[in-house]
Design a protein around this motif. Sequence first.
Motif, PDB file in Angstrom:
ATOM      1  N   PRO A 139      15.761  31.154  42.267  1.00 13.55           N
ATOM      2  CA  PRO A 139      15.364  31.788  43.876  1.00 13.55           C
ATOM      3  C   PRO A 139      16.229  31.325  45.097  1.00 13.55           C
ATOM      4  CG  PRO A 139      14.276  32.672  42.389  1.00 13.55           C
ATOM      5  CD  PRO A 139      14.106  31.300  41.916  1.00 13.55           C
ATOM      6  N   SER A 140      15.708  30.204  45.425  1.00 14.43           N
ATOM      7  CA  SER A 140      16.295  29.236  46.286  1.00 14.43           C
ATOM      8  C   SER A 140      17.414  28.594  46.407  1.00 14.43           C
ATOM      9  CB  SER A 140      15.136  27.986  46.476  1.00 14.43           C
ATOM     10  OG  SER A 140      13.661  28.775  46.996  1.00 14.43           O
ATOM     11  N   GLN A 141      17.562  28.766  44.822  1.00 13.41           N
ATOM     12  CA  GLN A 141      19.112  28.037  44.650  1.00 13.41           C
ATOM     13  C   GLN A 141      19.707  28.528  45.458  1.00 13.41           C
ATOM     14  OE1 GLN A 141      18.654  27.045  40.617  1.00 13.41           O
ATOM     15  NE2 GLN A 141      17.657  24.926  40.841  1.00 13.41           N
ATOM     16  N   ALA A 142      20.096  30.389  44.932  1.00 14.95           N
ATOM     17  CA  ALA A 142      21.020  31.450  44.974  1.00 14.95           C
ATOM     18  C   ALA A 142      20.597  31.398  46.847  1.00 14.95           C
ATOM     19  CB  ALA A 142      20.228  33.026  44.113  1.00 14.95           C
ATOM     20  N   LEU A 143      19.677  31.410  47.193  1.00 14.78           N
ATOM     21  CA  LEU A 143      19.785  31.593  48.567  1.00 14.78           C
ATOM     22  C   LEU A 143      20.120  30.907  49.223  1.00 14.78           C
ATOM     23  CD1 LEU A 143      18.214  33.429  50.944  1.00 14.78           C
ATOM     24  CD2 LEU A 143      16.484  32.274  51.006  1.00 14.78           C
ATOM     25  N   LEU A 144      20.075  29.595  49.287  1.00 14.65           N
ATOM     26  CA  LEU A 144      20.997  28.267  49.265  1.00 14.65           C
ATOM     27  C   LEU A 144      22.340  29.175  49.237  1.00 14.65           C
ATOM     28  CD1 LEU A 144      21.148  25.724  51.141  1.00 14.65           C
ATOM     29  CD2 LEU A 144      20.382  24.739  49.011  1.00 14.65           C
ATOM     30  N   GLY A 145      23.105  29.274  48.012  1.00 18.30           N
ATOM     31  CA  GLY A 145      24.091  29.927  47.715  1.00 18.30           C
ATOM     32  C   GLY A 145      24.887  31.099  48.983  1.00 18.30           C
ATOM     33  N   ARG A 166      25.543  29.184  40.417  1.00 22.32           N
ATOM     34  CA  ARG A 166      25.284  29.082  39.209  1.00 22.32           C
ATOM     35  C   ARG A 166      24.542  28.429  38.325  1.00 22.32           C
ATOM     36  NH1 ARG A 166      30.912  25.897  36.118  1.00 22.32           N
ATOM     37  NH2 ARG A 166      30.343  26.466  33.254  1.00 22.32           N
ATOM     38  N   LEU A 167      23.779  27.501  39.036  1.00 21.60           N
ATOM     39  CA  LEU A 167      22.907  26.717  38.883  1.00 21.60           C
ATOM     40  C   LEU A 167      22.138  27.912  38.569  1.00 21.60           C
ATOM     41  CD1 LEU A 167      22.339  23.398  40.981  1.00 21.60           C
ATOM     42  CD2 LEU A 167      22.660  24.191  38.416  1.00 21.60           C
ATOM     43  N   ALA A 171      19.560  29.598  35.517  1.00 23.16           N
ATOM     44  CA  ALA A 171      18.483  29.972  34.858  1.00 23.16           C
ATOM     45  C   ALA A 171      18.029  31.293  34.791  1.00 23.16           C
ATOM     46  CB  ALA A 171      17.293  28.858  36.206  1.00 23.16           C
ATOM     47  N   GLY A 172      18.578  31.903  34.786  1.00 26.85           N
ATOM     48  CA  GLY A 172      18.250  33.667  34.328  1.00 26.85           C
ATOM     49  C   GLY A 172      17.711  34.075  35.730  1.00 26.85           C
ATOM     50  N   GLN A 177      22.899  35.235  39.226  1.00 24.17           N
ATOM     51  CA  GLN A 177      23.656  35.587  38.655  1.00 24.17           C
ATOM     52  C   GLN A 177      24.402  36.720  38.977  1.00 24.17           C
ATOM     53  OE1 GLN A 177      21.381  37.858  35.761  1.00 24.17           O
ATOM     54  NE2 GLN A 177      21.113  36.241  34.502  1.00 24.17           N
ATOM     55  N   LEU A 178      24.262  37.888  40.153  1.00 29.96           N
ATOM     56  CA  LEU A 178      25.197  38.703  41.321  1.00 29.96           C
ATOM     57  C   LEU A 178      26.507  37.935  41.796  1.00 29.96           C
ATOM     58  CD1 LEU A 178      26.471  41.067  42.313  1.00 29.96           C
ATOM     59  CD2 LEU A 178      23.849  40.598  43.928  1.00 29.96           C
ATOM     60  N   GLY A 179      25.743  36.224  42.497  1.00 29.70           N
ATOM     61  CA  GLY A 179      26.474  35.856  43.625  1.00 29.70           C
ATOM     62  C   GLY A 179      27.509  34.602  42.816  1.00 29.70           C
ATOM     63  N   TRP A 180      26.845  34.254  40.755  1.00 35.99           N
ATOM     64  CA  TRP A 180      28.246  33.314  40.533  1.00 35.99           C
ATOM     65  C   TRP A 180      29.165  34.350  39.923  1.00 35.99           C
ATOM     66  CZ3 TRP A 180      30.839  29.523  40.351  1.00 35.99           C
ATOM     67  CH2 TRP A 180      31.423  29.460  39.069  1.00 35.99           C
ATOM     68  N   SER A 181      28.692  35.898  40.054  1.00 34.01           N
ATOM     69  CA  SER A 181      29.518  36.744  39.015  1.00 34.01           C
ATOM     70  C   SER A 181      31.075  36.924  40.682  1.00 34.01           C
ATOM     71  CB  SER A 181      28.887  37.957  38.311  1.00 34.01           C
ATOM     72  OG  SER A 181      28.529  38.458  39.907  1.00 34.01           O
ATOM     73  N   LEU A 182      30.670  37.370  42.111  1.00 33.92           N
ATOM     74  CA  LEU A 182      31.029  37.653  42.799  1.00 33.92           C
ATOM     75  C   LEU A 182      32.234  36.153  43.092  1.00 33.92           C
ATOM     76  CD1 LEU A 182      29.150  39.501  45.323  1.00 33.92           C
ATOM     77  CD2 LEU A 182      30.467  40.327  43.693  1.00 33.92           C
TER      78      LEU A 182
END
Length: 592
Positions: A139-145, A166-167, A171-172, A177-182
């Motif tokens: 979740p922190s990786q997504a937030l940093l993204g 993407r990382l 990791a599920g 998933q939302l950020g990488w898809s966009l």
Amino acid sequence: MSLLRAIQLGLLRLRGRPAVLVDHAQRLAARGDHRRAMELLARAAQAGSSAACFELGRAYLFGRSAPACPAVAMRWLAEAARGGEIEAQFMVASLALQGVAEAGPGTLFELASHVPSGIPDYQAAQHWAEIAAAAGHAPSQALLGFILTSGPQALRDVRRGEACYRLAADAGCAHGQLGWSLALLRQDPVANGIEAQRLLAQAARANMPVAHYMLGVLAGAASVAAGSADASAEHYRAGAQLGHGPSQLAYGLALLRGHGVEPDAFLGECWIRRAALCGEVQAEAALGELYGQSGALPPNHAEAMLWFGRAAASGHTGAARALARLHLRGEAVGADRREARHLLRVAAAQGDAAACEEFAAIVLADAGSRESGIPPGDTREDWRVILDRFRDMAAQGDPAAAYNAGLCYAAGLGMEADQAQALVWFRLAADRLPIAQYSCGRMLAEGRGVAQDLPAARRYLLQASDQGLPDAEALAAEMLLNGRGGPTDPATAKALFRHAAEAGHLGALYALGMLALGFYDQPEDLEAAGTFLRKAAASGHPGALAALSYSRTASVQEGRNPDAIDRSRRMEHAGAKVPAAGRRREVFVIAS
């Protein structure tokens, strides 16, 4: 010391350890004994337990064992984050993005009368997200993204941010998933479409409303491309039920229009209203439009003004324009022309080209009306605002704004007329606007604002003629016929006159009539001459009316021999040159 006493002392020492206190506190909280749980957590936190600080922060954040207070929660969570609690680091980063600041020193059971609202601290959020992301916290990786792709420009690193997304996705993590898809859709929506939809579907299964909304958008686009029924309504419905404002609006519109669902105007209005009541500005504007005109629901101008007003107050310039029109048409109680001017003025200042155009039109109308009630000083000030906005928009490459600025200078609106400056602005717009090319050609032909330059005038007019502008065709034809600015070209001139006449240009009809009478050594065609002149005269063209009053034209009407009329008399009436088109009524324009 007896064995029993030694065991008792050991248990007492163990009970005083922070980890044991935290574990005991969690069991007490689960049984509903929050007072004793908080006391034990406080003892553990004072003993340096990061886990206890984390639990205290969660208690204050969610109001589970203490009054909810994000600022106090932030203080305990920050202490836990500094102690290495990864989940606390993520929560501190999230709260920093929401503008929650760390509270100052206070008692353990602080009471909060309100939730502090501040400015997002992207730097603090990035700091803690970086630490937790480096430890592999998805979740922190997504937030940093998110911070690196959508944060302040100074912090952005899109490539690295997408790698973080993407990382997290691998990791599920649903946010990942939302950020990488966009990100995939931004890179190449065609090549990456299937993978992006797979990721969005996974995020949607985790009840992420934005994922449902994006699936609806993609499904709608695919339906349009395939020419089939819109299949996006179900995705919008799922997002709407999760409280997502854009999904509620989209689902409401689908119900109104019957796209992928049975039409239901009442239910559609309900979903749009839910979005509007939650502050979705586009939904507010949509409700205004729904009630402002006849359609799925009966018009209700009071409701329309209410919702257009809310959207306009939030900066929706389209709603401001629509509300201004309701005021101008007097279609609701409290209609106010001054308020309409104010709305258009504000929208124009926000960069809305259409509002600037409409504001200019209403100010121009009020300037020539004694009944407007607008003091002349206000009108002059409004014109200065309009001109400033036109110039700003022109500097950003808007040719229509440049042309409109030229009209302000040419007509002296809000200032002394300045033909030279008008020509400067017309020339800026001439690369893309035929009407600006015509204005440049006319001014250069007449020597307004600059020394007369007939060759340049002719070039501008021919450029505008190529775009089918009747006024330019008529004036260019006159110059070609008389050899002004270059050699004569009667054939091209006649073709231009004819094309302008087909568009209803009175000057071109008159010119064709005179040419058909044999002027400029053109073949005489009395029937055509009578047709052209009668059409022009029917619309009040003075030259055609005068021409028809001569016996020459009377013979045309009666079919008599035109040779009975002295040619010199015809020339005396018509002059040595075919008159050019009459002055064109200048209006403000907006590029399409």
